[in-house]
Scaffold this active site. Structure first.
Site, short mmCIF file in Angstrom:
data_model
loop_
_atom_site.label_atom_id
_atom_site.label_comp_id
_atom_site.label_asym_id
_atom_site.label_seq_id
_atom_site.Cartn_x
_atom_site.Cartn_y
_atom_site.Cartn_z
CG ASN A 59 -2.08 -0.96 1.11
OD1 ASN A 59 -2.34 -1.51 0.05
ND2 ASN A 59 -2.78 -1.16 2.20
NE ARG B 126 -8.43 -1.45 -10.23
CZ ARG B 126 -7.39 -0.64 -10.42
NH1 ARG B 126 -6.39 -1.07 -11.18
NH2 ARG B 126 -7.35 0.55 -9.88
NE ARG C 278 -3.08 6.22 -10.13
CZ ARG C 278 -3.90 7.09 -9.56
NH1 ARG C 278 -4.56 6.76 -8.47
NH2 ARG C 278 -4.07 8.28 -10.08
CG HIS D 200 -14.81 3.29 -10.74
ND1 HIS D 200 -15.58 3.23 -9.59
CD2 HIS D 200 -13.67 2.60 -10.46
CE1 HIS D 200 -14.94 2.54 -8.67
NE2 HIS D 200 -13.79 2.14 -9.16
CE1 TYR E 90 -9.29 -6.87 -3.38
CE2 TYR E 90 -10.37 -5.45 -4.97
CZ TYR E 90 -9.22 -5.92 -4.38
OH TYR E 90 -8.01 -5.43 -4.79
NE ARG F 30 -10.75 -0.36 1.89
CZ ARG F 30 -10.93 -0.31 0.58
NH1 ARG F 30 -11.84 -1.07 0.02
NH2 ARG F 30 -10.22 0.50 -0.18
CG HIS G 113 -14.29 -3.04 -3.51
ND1 HIS G 113 -15.01 -3.19 -4.69
CD2 HIS G 113 -13.33 -2.13 -3.79
CE1 HIS G 113 -14.50 -2.41 -5.62
NE2 HIS G 113 -13.49 -1.75 -5.11
#
Length: 718
Positions: free
Chosen positions: A51, A402, A432, A462, A495, A591, A619
């Site tokens: 991270n 993704r 990204r 997104h 997730y 979160r 998520h």
């Protein structure tokens, strides 16, 4: 008369970057928590480091660019880029010290007790050193490239996230000290394993593994790289560089080619933003590295132990199930077990005849799936696969932000195109760190005849949406999937995400308009059901927050519960403050980053914020509004962040099925009651970890969801 507080005052907002560091500390805390299985503790230390790598590559890099550009616009908390960089440095160094100490002083000893020996090279016996010397000669030496640094050899380019050795040698003929850099190759495992026959402690039946860090093997065999020289000293260091993409979309005739060019620049090199060095590194070498990399003292982080602890992920591969979380296999809900499945290996893609098809199930009523508790493969993936092979399906449209490198979803879309269906896929090239993967799959899809588009100028796409158009008799029916997570079978196991499968006419109409907006020249501004960013989502969210406040002002009840990844958007935060002042009870499950300051008298004492950090990454996004008893619940892809509401295409869907609404409220309730993995945000920005009180049972929301899914599947209740 009471003065109305200025809700734009910076004192009412936490800094985004410092709030993110607080989140990453909660990740680290899972690694320090003795209740967490040993190898999972190493995993959380690795996640903490991974991270941080991304944080420096993107967020710190942006702040440095703002500093160089003399950016005058400040965030809601009022901090300048320089102040933010200073406070990041001050906040992070104690966390790194904690990570270092828990690994070096605690976890390594616990590993030894379990038969896992990560040994320092200097502690090896002669036989072990002899083995590693041969291993170095045969497997490491051939791939190493020492690079001299002198007037005729300029300082070499140091690649992003590379581990290196700064080596000082002395020429015995001239007595001159020389400097060189040796890169620790990424193509080799970070930890070199020792064979059991030479390192297994005698009489130890519990031995599992022994090994040594790769850089130490290299460091103790440097004579082979510098024959005739005297090795004076050797010190490991690691460099992090700016890795954000900068694409002028208005100037790019071909976005795919522009992204590829930027990816090459990312690899070839942008400015360094962080230098990690071993704490024993002499000042002269430290200053030389800083000068050559263009870094200041604030950018240098001293580490007493191993550098690059994200490589601790390796230990999860060891055969020690008793040191890991109990394995979890997502369950197939009973109603989905009746779905026909594509026969594996059947060349003509025929479908088995027993059971109902998934389209029949969706026509019987909306379906909610909750991953990773419900199987992604048996639900969303099966929906896509059946659509690809169903002769009555005419069109498939979906967004891909993704997906995994070996995605069965990509293969299903290719099969659909080969089966003569019209397939349109929006691939977000600017996801990204997934840009390269997405380019690869975009080309493969195009080659198969899929219509591939790359999104809208200035906006990331997104949203997680899919539209299937099916011929049923004389009519066309539209089936939709609207979710909170990516169409990625791998992350669907890690997730927590939600997805709605439906054939409601209004949703089909909205998604048709949304895809026309994404692929054509539509300027759609009105949707029947969906909240769409950047079109109407912020406006509608604020309207619903204000509506709760108005109910309270009229003597009724106001209640908001919202779950998201991050809360940053200042207009939304101000609306929440105003609602809290009107008497609305607000629970936020955030979160990660939270810029809202809860518990302030007269401002936000009616707002509570918790964060849940457990074995799965939280998520999913859920938004609940009481609405004077006419409850409304939404799920979707967007957080309450400026980027989601203004600079991304997002979709949030209202839930209309009463049973699904109840299920989502129960999910929120279980999360709010967590006292095992939940942390509560305090007015000063700190987080207090919830612990079971005396005689109170521990309640882990994620454990409860797993138990419920298993129980319901076993008893045929879902």
């Amino acid at each position: 008369m009471t003065q109305t507080p200025d809700l734009q005052d910076p004192q009412y907002y936490f800094n985004r970057e410092l709030s993110w560091l607080a989140f990453n500390y909660r990740v680290l805390a899972e690694g320090m928590d003795e209740r967490t299985p040993l190898l999972e503790r190493l995993k959380f230390l690795a996640i903490f480091s991974s991270n941080l790598d991304e944080f420096f590559m993107v967020r710190v890099a942006v702040l440095k660019q703002q500093l160089e550009a003399n950016v005058s616009k400040l965030p809601p908390d009022g901090r300048t880029p320089a102040l933010q960089l200073q406070e990041i440095s001050e906040a992070l160094r104690p966390l790194l010290k904690q990570q270092e100490q828990v690994f070096e002083l605690s976890l390594k000893s616990e590993l030894v007790q379990q038969g896992i020996h990560l040994t320092h090279y200097v502690d090896l016996n002669q036989e072990e050193r002899h083995y590693l010397h041969r291993f170095f000669k045969d497997h490491i030496f051939p791939v190493l490239t020492p690079l001299a640094v002198d007037p005729s050899h300029p300082f070499p380019y140091i690649s992003n996230l590379s581990l290196n050795l700064a080596v000082v040698v002395r020429d015995p003929e001239t007595d001159e000290e020389l400097f060189a850099r040796v890169k620790v190759p990424k193509i080799l495992p970070r930890f070199v394993s020792l064979p059991a026959e030479i390192c297994r402690p005698k009489g130890d039946p519990h031995w599992v593994w022994s090994g040594v860090p790769l850089e130490q093997v290299i460091a103790h065999n440097l004579e082979a790289l510098f024959p005739g020289m005297i090795i004076q000293e050797c010190h490991p260091f690691r460099v992090t560089r700016n890795a954000d993409l900068s694409v002028e979309e208005d100037e790019a005739d071909d976005l795919l080619l522009a992204i590829e060019q930027e990816l090459r620049k990312r690899r070839v090199g942008k400015s360094a933003v962080r230098l990690e060095i071993h704490a024993s590194t002499p000042q002269a070498i430290r200053e030389r590295l800083m000068g050559d990399l263009g870094l200041a003292e604030i950018d240098v982080y001293d580490i007493d132990g191993l550098l690059g602890l994200k490589d601790l992920f390796f230990f999860l591969s060891l055969p020690c199930p008793h040191l890991k979380d109990t394995p979890w296999s997502p369950v197939v809900p009973v109603f989905l077990k009746r779905v026909k499945e594509i026969v594996d290996g059947d060349e003509d893609g025929e479908i088995q005849q027993e059971g109902s098809d998934i389209f029949t199930l969706i026509r019987n009523g909306d379906i909610l799936v909750h991953h990773p508790y419900h199987s992604f493969a048996a639900s969303v993936q099966q929906f896509i696969t059946q659509a690809a092979h169903d002769p009555d399906v005419l069109t498939i449209k979906m967004t891909l932000y993704r997906t995994s490198g070996d995605s069965p979803i990509i293969n299903a879309l290719i099969s659909a195109a080969e089966n003569g269906k019209q397939v349109a896929v929006l691939v977000e090239l600017k996801a990204r760190f997934d840009e390269e993967n997405n380019i690869t799959w975009a080309r493969k899809l195009e080659q198969a005849g899929v219509h591939v588009v790359y999104g809208l100028v200035g906006l990331k796409t997104h949203t997680k949406t899919m539209l299937v158009v099916r011929q049923e008799g004389k009519n066309l029916r539209r089936y939709v999937h609207i979710g909170t997570g990516n169409y990625n079978p791998k992350t669907a196991k890690l997730y927590t995400d939600l997805g709605l499968l439906s054939c409601r006419e209004a949703l089909g109409d909205d998604l048709t308009n949304l895809f026309n907006y994404l692929t054509g020249y539509s300027r759609q501004t009105a949707y029947r059901k969906l909240l769409v960013a950047p079109v109407n989502m912020r406006e509608r969210m604020i309207e619903m927050i204000n509506r709760e406040a108005e109910h309270c002002r009229n003597g009724r009840t106001g209640r908001i519960v919202a779950k998201m990844n991050a809360l940053v958007d200042a207009p939304v935060i101000r609306s929440l403050y105003q609602a809290a002042q009107a008497g609305v009870k607000i629970d936020l499950i955030v979160r990660g980053i939270c810029c809202l300051r809860p518990g302030l008298p007269g401002i936000s004492e009616n707002i509570r914020v918790i964060s849940v950090v457990g074995r799965f990454l939280e998520h999913s996004r859920i938004y609940y509004f009481h609405n004077d008893g006419q409850e409304e619940v939404y799920i979707g892809s967007a957080d309450w962040m400026g980027r989601n509401l203004s600079r991304r295409v997002e979709a949030i869907v209202p839930i209309e099925d009463p049973a699904i609404m109840q299920e989502l409220q129960e999910i929120l309730g279980i999360l709010l009651a967590d006292n095992r993995h939940a942390w509560e945000l305090q007015p000063d920005g700190s987080y207090l970890q919830r612990r079971p009180q005396a005689n109170e049972q521990a309640h882990s929301a994620q454990d409860i969801f797993m138990a419920q899914a298993s129980h319901h599947a076993l008893n045929g209740e879902i």
